[in-house]
Motif scaffolding. Sequence first.
Motif, PDB file in Angstrom:
ATOM      1  N   CYS A  54     -29.199 -17.281 -15.336  1.00 21.44           N
ATOM      2  CA  CYS A  54     -28.452 -18.492 -15.822  1.00 21.44           C
ATOM      3  C   CYS A  54     -27.026 -18.386 -15.822  1.00 21.44           C
ATOM      4  CB  CYS A  54     -28.879 -18.488 -17.271  1.00 21.44           C
ATOM      5  SG  CYS A  54     -29.852 -19.999 -18.096  1.00 21.44           S
ATOM      6  N   CYS A  58     -24.662 -20.845 -20.593  1.00 24.74           N
ATOM      7  CA  CYS A  58     -25.866 -21.108 -21.245  1.00 24.74           C
ATOM      8  C   CYS A  58     -26.042 -20.960 -22.805  1.00 24.74           C
ATOM      9  CB  CYS A  58     -27.179 -20.490 -20.666  1.00 24.74           C
ATOM     10  SG  CYS A  58     -28.560 -20.935 -21.474  1.00 24.74           S
ATOM     11  N   CYS A  61     -29.169 -18.417 -23.514  1.00 21.47           N
ATOM     12  CA  CYS A  61     -29.082 -17.156 -23.206  1.00 21.47           C
ATOM     13  C   CYS A  61     -27.824 -16.259 -23.749  1.00 21.47           C
ATOM     14  CB  CYS A  61     -28.913 -16.920 -21.591  1.00 21.47           C
ATOM     15  SG  CYS A  61     -30.371 -17.597 -20.496  1.00 21.47           S
ATOM     16  N   TRP A 239     -37.395 -11.880 -17.379  1.00 17.84           N
ATOM     17  CA  TRP A 239     -36.912 -12.976 -17.840  1.00 17.84           C
ATOM     18  C   TRP A 239     -37.275 -14.255 -16.963  1.00 17.84           C
ATOM     19  CZ3 TRP A 239     -33.855 -16.579 -15.281  1.00 17.84           C
ATOM     20  CH2 TRP A 239     -32.990 -17.773 -16.491  1.00 17.84           C
ATOM     21  N   HIS A 245     -35.985 -20.688 -21.952  1.00 15.87           N
ATOM     22  CA  HIS A 245     -35.336 -21.821 -22.474  1.00 15.87           C
ATOM     23  C   HIS A 245     -36.203 -22.751 -23.558  1.00 15.87           C
ATOM     24  CE1 HIS A 245     -32.553 -21.064 -18.790  1.00 15.87           C
ATOM     25  NE2 HIS A 245     -31.874 -20.991 -20.029  1.00 15.87           N
TER      26      HIS A 245
END
Length: 287
Positions: A54, A58, A61, A239, A245
Amino acid sequence: MDAKRDGLVPRSVPAELLRGFLKSQYARDDGAGVLPGFEHIEGPTSPAGAAPTCPKTCKICIQHYRPTDWQQCDWLRYASVWDDDQAVKAILSASEKAKVCFDQVAGVLKRSGNSIARRWKKKSVSARAALLREATLELEDQPRAAQGLIYQPEQEDVATWKRNHESWLLPYLDIDGLSRNPSRLLLLLHYRTHHTLQDWFAHDCLHLKCAFSEGLVMIAYNPHCVVVHENRYGDLREWESVAAHRGDIVGFPRAMATFEAQERLAVVLKTVVDLLHGNEAPLGNDH
Ligand SMILES: [Zn+2]
Ligand SMILES: [Zn+2]
Ligand SMILES: [Zn+2]
């Protein structure tokens, strides 16, 4: 898990570095000033799999992993790096311990809940505080959450930091509040035994937000994520953007701290109930 705790020994932090760091922009919500990378700065580690890909701006994260530039500060460096095997075992150990403790608490409450509630309410504020202090050395007199960031890390040695780690895992609990208002403990016992660890995950995780990003708790690193809902609770997963998310999986560093917090709470509550249950004459059944 003693090995785990031993692995979580923090390094000392030069006060200069920390002061400079706290002035930096790392905590900005938009992630400005954050250098790229969620990986562990000390190079490739044994676990296969990559940290999130990401953008480092973000907002999600950055709550699950510490970006590389945070890790430049000793205070925010990962305290340990675990391979997948260690990571799975640590999660399992914490969640099983929590479950066993909560099951035992639920059993005692089912048999003698009313008597325990009566005993707790009958005690004076100071007697309740004394019982809580006997049950746990880790709770603070005032809630950690209310102490905010007024702590002075440069005056804190490593031993103190390590001890404080335990209280920052449960920043919403404090001896004063629990003993002044007896309903708080009773409600805590009710809600924690009537709902699952999964139900409470989001709450417990949220309360670690400050401690995670300010370096107040010791955090272990593994690049993967942990499933935090339903019957796969605690499984280690690669992940993956959508699930991460959406909140179905949470990065291992933050998830592990949350599992540890649930274990701590379970042990504290079980010890309190044991003290209430066992310190005086037999309670008998409610029914
Ligand atoms: Zn992300
Ligand atoms: Zn309920
Ligand atoms: Zn809360």
